[in-house]
Design a protein around this motif. Structure first.
Motif, PDB file in Angstrom:
ATOM      1  N   PHE A  50       1.373  -1.306   0.391  1.00 41.80           N
ATOM      2  CA  PHE A  50      -0.223  -0.008   0.199  1.00 41.80           C
ATOM      3  C   PHE A  50       1.042   1.170   0.210  1.00 41.80           C
ATOM      4  O   PHE A  50       0.208   1.871  -0.915  1.00 41.80           O
ATOM      5  N   THR A  51       1.901   1.669   0.984  1.00 43.43           N
ATOM      6  CA  THR A  51       2.790   2.148   1.005  1.00 43.43           C
ATOM      7  C   THR A  51       3.298   2.808  -0.187  1.00 43.43           C
ATOM      8  O   THR A  51       3.655   4.309  -0.696  1.00 43.43           O
ATOM      9  N   GLU A  54       0.430   4.182  -2.958  1.00 43.78           N
ATOM     10  CA  GLU A  54       0.025   5.782  -2.208  1.00 43.78           C
ATOM     11  C   GLU A  54       1.373   6.573  -2.305  1.00 43.78           C
ATOM     12  O   GLU A  54       0.543   7.247  -3.137  1.00 43.78           O
ATOM     13  N   ASP A  55       2.812   6.403  -2.698  1.00 41.30           N
ATOM     14  CA  ASP A  55       3.888   7.313  -3.508  1.00 41.30           C
ATOM     15  C   ASP A  55       3.186   7.570  -5.024  1.00 41.30           C
ATOM     16  O   ASP A  55       3.465   8.337  -5.234  1.00 41.30           O
ATOM     17  N   ARG A  58       0.268   9.539  -4.940  1.00 44.21           N
ATOM     18  CA  ARG A  58       1.027  11.153  -4.488  1.00 44.21           C
ATOM     19  C   ARG A  58       1.248  11.770  -5.659  1.00 44.21           C
ATOM     20  O   ARG A  58       1.395  13.005  -5.931  1.00 44.21           O
ATOM     21  N   LEU A  69      -5.741  11.903  -2.509  1.00 42.24           N
ATOM     22  CA  LEU A  69      -6.005  10.868  -2.712  1.00 42.24           C
ATOM     23  C   LEU A  69      -6.464   9.524  -2.073  1.00 42.24           C
ATOM     24  O   LEU A  69      -7.591   9.738  -1.080  1.00 42.24           O
ATOM     25  N   PHE A  71      -8.483   6.114  -2.615  1.00 41.59           N
ATOM     26  CA  PHE A  71      -8.336   4.197  -3.247  1.00 41.59           C
ATOM     27  C   PHE A  71     -10.028   3.293  -2.639  1.00 41.59           C
ATOM     28  O   PHE A  71     -10.819   3.679  -1.885  1.00 41.59           O
ATOM     29  N   PHE A  87      -4.142   3.756   8.046  1.00 41.86           N
ATOM     30  CA  PHE A  87      -5.166   5.012   7.998  1.00 41.86           C
ATOM     31  C   PHE A  87      -5.096   5.686   8.981  1.00 41.86           C
ATOM     32  O   PHE A  87      -5.608   6.869   9.245  1.00 41.86           O
ATOM     33  N   TYR A  92      -6.347   8.760   7.722  1.00 43.15           N
ATOM     34  CA  TYR A  92      -7.457   8.668   6.653  1.00 43.15           C
ATOM     35  C   TYR A  92      -8.637   8.309   6.849  1.00 43.15           C
ATOM     36  O   TYR A  92      -8.925   8.038   8.417  1.00 43.15           O
ATOM     37  N   LYS A 248      -7.904  10.757   1.360  1.00 43.94           N
ATOM     38  CA  LYS A 248      -7.456  11.343   2.477  1.00 43.94           C
ATOM     39  C   LYS A 248      -7.653  12.550   1.675  1.00 43.94           C
ATOM     40  O   LYS A 248      -6.944  12.801   0.566  1.00 43.94           O
ATOM     41  N   GLU A 251      -2.917  16.502   0.863  1.00 42.63           N
ATOM     42  CA  GLU A 251      -1.653  16.095   1.424  1.00 42.63           C
ATOM     43  C   GLU A 251      -1.194  16.374   1.140  1.00 42.63           C
ATOM     44  O   GLU A 251      -0.775  17.263   0.249  1.00 42.63           O
TER      45      GLU A 251
END
Length: 251
Positions: A50-51, A54-55, A58, A69, A71, A87, A92, A248, A251
């Motif tokens: 996930f991270t 996420e990057d 973003r 963001l 998902f 989260f 989040y 979220k 960011e």
């Protein structure tokens, strides 16, 4: 007809990338609409997965001056505990979406109210519909409202969409977008103004939809935290499944 799943639900974006883990949806003409710009996981990600995603999202969004963001997680699967904890730590907002369907013949009969009129949008009523939507959308900002106006105009000229407005004592009180496929009609964005709540307008709008599309399955998505889902159950909608969305902003 094949089983109805969340894949039947309309999104106003296009697929810009896909791999074994996720599908990335983006709409360059609707950058301020979160539901047009998101990432759909095809399988539940681990925290490490996930991270990384996420990057990626973003960086992509910042290049387009987008500051959110969003998902979606796989249908009928809960988020892994380590991801859910992440989260919570990063503020989040997670919510549960529920999918419902109904056969029009199963929708309850509604007593007619002469003060309520429900109509499909035509060339003559398009300006009224656009003004009604603009006033609703403007609370999210001028840019958002203008992007939505462009989308409403495109929808009006598309065979896939039907726009409906309801009047109470000749004043615009409610609206809904209908998304039409060969075997389903999706009720999208049904809204009744606060001043006209609890007058049976929402039910009258739905009755209109049922009468227009007797040969199709009517579907909709409701928030698992909102009270309308209880109304849908009382109206004989059938619960089909759930999925989680996580978002979220700033960011």
């Amino acid at each position: 007809m094949e089983a109805v799943t969340f894949e039947k639900i309309n999104h106003y974006g296009i697929k810009v990338f896909e791999n074994d883990l996720y599908i990335h949806i983006h709409n360059p003409g609707m950058l301020l609409m979160y539901d047009c710009n998101f990432l759909q996981f095809k399988k539940n990600p681990t925290l490490t997965e996930f991270t990384k995603v996420e990057d990626y999202l973003r960086e992509f969004h910042l290049k387009h001056d987008q500051h959110h963001l969003k998902f979606y997680f796989p249908e009928n699967e809960t988020i892994l505990p380590e991801v859910r904890e992440y989260f919570n730590q990063l503020n989040y907002h997670a919510s549960r979406l529920e999918l419902y369907s109904i056969q029009p013949k199963d929708f309850p009969q509604i007593k007619e109210n002469p003060e309520i009129s429900v109509q499909s949008i035509t060339e003559d009523s398009l300006d009224t519909f656009l003004k009604f939507q603009y006033e609703l959308d403007f609370k999210y900002g001028l840019g958002y409202a203008e992007q939505r106006q462009a989308q409403h105009r495109r929808n009006f000229y598309s065979d896939r969409f039907q726009q409906v407005i309801a009047y109470y004592q000749d004043l615009p009180a409610a609206s809904v977008d209908l998304i039409i496929t060969d075997d389903t009609v999706e009720i999208d964005g049904l809204i009744v103004l606060d001043a006209y709540q609890k007058r049976g307008i929402g039910s009258m709008v739905q009755r209109y939809v049922m009468d227009q599309f007797m040969d199709k399955t009517v579907i909709l998505v409701a928030s698992g935290e909102d009270t309308p889902r209880e109304m849908y159950r009382k109206q004989n909608y059938q619960y089909l499944g759930f999925k989680y969305e996580v978002m979220k902003v700033n960011e």
